[in-house]
Design a protein around this motif. Structure first.
Motif, short mmCIF file in Angstrom:
data_model
loop_
_atom_site.label_atom_id
_atom_site.label_comp_id
_atom_site.label_asym_id
_atom_site.label_seq_id
_atom_site.Cartn_x
_atom_site.Cartn_y
_atom_site.Cartn_z
N ARG A 167 0.83 -1.21 0.00
CA ARG A 167 0.00 0.00 0.00
C ARG A 167 0.85 1.26 0.00
NH1 ARG A 167 -3.96 -0.27 4.89
NH2 ARG A 167 -4.49 1.81 4.12
N ASP A 168 2.00 1.20 0.68
CA ASP A 168 2.86 2.38 0.75
C ASP A 168 3.43 2.76 -0.61
OD1 ASP A 168 2.85 2.91 3.68
OD2 ASP A 168 3.73 0.91 3.76
N ARG A 169 3.50 1.81 -1.54
CA ARG A 169 3.98 2.13 -2.88
C ARG A 169 3.12 3.23 -3.51
NH1 ARG A 169 8.02 -0.78 -5.86
NH2 ARG A 169 9.04 -2.16 -4.35
N GLU A 170 1.84 3.26 -3.16
CA GLU A 170 0.94 4.28 -3.68
C GLU A 170 0.78 5.45 -2.72
OE1 GLU A 170 -2.79 2.71 -4.93
OE2 GLU A 170 -1.91 1.17 -6.19
N THR A 171 0.59 5.16 -1.44
CA THR A 171 0.24 6.22 -0.51
C THR A 171 1.43 7.09 -0.12
OG1 THR A 171 0.49 4.72 1.38
CG2 THR A 171 -1.71 4.94 0.42
N TYR A 172 2.67 6.58 -0.26
CA TYR A 172 3.86 7.37 0.08
C TYR A 172 4.51 7.95 -1.18
CZ TYR A 172 7.79 8.84 3.03
OH TYR A 172 8.73 9.58 3.70
N GLN A 173 3.73 8.09 -2.23
CA GLN A 173 4.20 8.69 -3.49
C GLN A 173 3.14 9.69 -3.94
OE1 GLN A 173 7.16 9.09 -5.33
NE2 GLN A 173 7.20 6.91 -5.88
N THR A 174 3.54 10.91 -4.26
CA THR A 174 2.55 11.88 -4.71
C THR A 174 1.96 11.44 -6.05
OG1 THR A 174 4.19 13.24 -5.85
CG2 THR A 174 3.71 13.78 -3.55
N SER A 175 0.73 11.83 -6.32
CA SER A 175 0.06 11.43 -7.56
C SER A 175 0.63 12.15 -8.77
CB SER A 175 -1.45 11.72 -7.45
OG SER A 175 -1.69 13.10 -7.29
N PHE A 176 1.49 13.15 -8.54
CA PHE A 176 2.06 13.93 -9.64
C PHE A 176 3.57 13.76 -9.74
CE2 PHE A 176 1.25 16.52 -5.85
CZ PHE A 176 2.54 16.85 -5.48
N ALA A 177 4.13 12.75 -9.07
CA ALA A 177 5.58 12.57 -9.08
C ALA A 177 6.11 12.42 -10.50
CB ALA A 177 5.96 11.33 -8.26
N GLY A 178 7.25 13.05 -10.76
CA GLY A 178 7.86 13.00 -12.08
C GLY A 178 8.57 11.68 -12.33
N ASP A 179 9.39 11.68 -13.36
CA ASP A 179 10.03 10.43 -13.78
C ASP A 179 11.45 10.26 -13.26
OD1 ASP A 179 11.23 12.42 -15.21
OD2 ASP A 179 10.79 11.60 -17.20
N GLU A 180 11.89 11.17 -12.38
CA GLU A 180 13.26 11.13 -11.87
C GLU A 180 13.22 10.66 -10.42
OE1 GLU A 180 17.26 13.94 -11.82
OE2 GLU A 180 15.28 14.87 -11.91
N ALA A 181 13.49 9.39 -10.19
CA ALA A 181 13.41 8.80 -8.86
C ALA A 181 14.74 8.98 -8.14
CB ALA A 181 13.04 7.32 -8.96
N GLN A 182 14.79 9.97 -7.24
CA GLN A 182 16.02 10.24 -6.50
C GLN A 182 15.78 10.50 -5.02
OE1 GLN A 182 19.28 10.31 -7.52
NE2 GLN A 182 18.75 9.59 -9.55
N SER A 183 14.54 10.74 -4.61
CA SER A 183 14.27 11.07 -3.21
C SER A 183 14.20 9.81 -2.36
CB SER A 183 12.97 11.84 -3.09
OG SER A 183 13.15 13.20 -3.44
#
Length: 350
Positions: A167-183
């Motif tokens: 569930r955290d894969r969705e709920t701990y990611q903003t719905s508008f996150a870009g394509d650069e995964a660095q955080s």
């Protein structure tokens, strides 16, 4: 600076372990500069803003930076050692700085196996849990492996009480996150902004702009004496494009407000001001905002509730005044608002 001025007692049951569903159903405490408080909901946000005001979001993407692995026995007499590792900062296509437990059981040259065919070597060992991991994959291939074997890096105050799950894969990611995964931590104020809420904001004539700051684990670390003395924090990479800077300056010139969503968006803006104007930036910032500092690019702020004696609580006190924020937090505790990353939100109107 006396950190005790930024202390408060929070009952542990007010620390949210899950977000409300849907995430735009969270509560919103509206804090006015004169100390007036209003209890509202996040979906009420458009009625507190005006057409032409602009919300600024941090569109960074969180990587599944929490890894579980095994350091195989070094000899026949030894035993395998379970390892928990949290990635902190990418230093090269195949190398990450990480925090690992048990740090005392790891040394340079050790191999840690995180999954079938996915492993890393301890390249360097720092103090305590700090080390460098060199993976057997690089670039996009490493990102794919992290996505397959990693978990969301929940903040310590949640991770101590439950493990990350699907569930955290969705709920701990903003719905508008870009394509650069660095955080390695989410810009959590943005978690409330569902597509439905963003549509309602647009319908009210409120603008949206996007900046990027890659959030590091330092955001959860206790303040160090050296940081208080130097007035600087840990470095985090940020970007404001020339086009966004120009539009934001236009909003201000037109007499409308700039409203960062979250302290990461605010720190990005405030570290990108020269000569009274927001300028294009690309690179690290270690800006530390505290009472006595004048904010130059922020007219209001949407943010979650923050840890006591933290740099983020000091930041909101810089915007609103320490007495106002201590009174607001006391009200939130009395009214049982939900705190921290998965909790409720504040709208701060200086």
């Amino acid at each position: 600076m006396d950190l005790s001025a930024f202390a408060f007692d929070l009952p542990e049951e007010l620390i949210a372990l899950r977000p409300v569903e849907p995430q735009d159903a969270a509560r919103l405490l509206v804090v006015h500069g004169d100390g007036r408080l209003e209890d509202a909901g996040v979906r009420d946000l458009p009625r507190y803003l005006s057409a032409g005001d602009t919300l600024i979001f941090n569109d960074t993407r969180v990587i599944p930076a929490a890894l579980k692995g095994v350091r195989p026995a070094r000899d026949e007499a030894g035993s395998d050692v379970p390892v928990d590792a949290n990635l902190v900062e990418r230093l090269a296509p195949e190398t990450w700085r990480a925090l690992a437990r048990p740090g005392k059981r790891l040394k340079p040259g050790d191999m840690i196996r995180f999954g079938e065919g996915f492993e890393a070597i301890v390249a360097e060992k720092g103090d305590g849990a700090d080390l460098l991991l060199t993976f057997n994959r690089s670039g996009d291939a490493l990102d794919e492996a992290l996505d397959a074997f990693g978990a969301m890096p929940l903040p310590p105050y949640i991770a101590r009480r439950r493990a990350a799950d699907a569930r955290d894969r969705e709920t701990y990611q903003t719905s508008f996150a870009g394509d650069e995964a660095q955080s390695v931590a989410a810009p959590t104020a943005g978690l409330h902004f569902t597509p439905r809420l963003r549509e309602e904001i647009a319908a009210a004539g409120i603008g949206t702009e996007w900046v990027r700051l890659h959030v590091g684990l330092g955001t959860f670390s206790p303040l160090q004496e050296s940081q208080l003395e130097s007035g600087r924090l840990h470095e985090e990479w940020r970007r404001v494009s020339p086009e966004v800077a120009e539009r934001l300056n236009g909003v201000r010139a037109g007499g409308r407000r700039l409203v960062p969503v979250g302290t990461t968006a605010l720190r990005t803006l405030e570290s990108s001001v020269e000569g009274g104007q927001i300028v294009s930036t690309l690179g690290p910032t270690d800006i530390f905002l505290k009472p006595g500092d004048r904010l130059k690019a922020t007219d209001a702020l949407v943010t979650n509730f923050h840890l006591p004696e933290s740099s983020l609580f000091m930041l909101v006190c810089a915007l609103m005044g320490t007495e106002v924020m201590q009174a607001a937090y006391a009200h939130a505790i009395k009214e049982k608002y939900r705190f921290y990353s998965y909790g409720d939100a504040c709208l701060l109107l200086p």
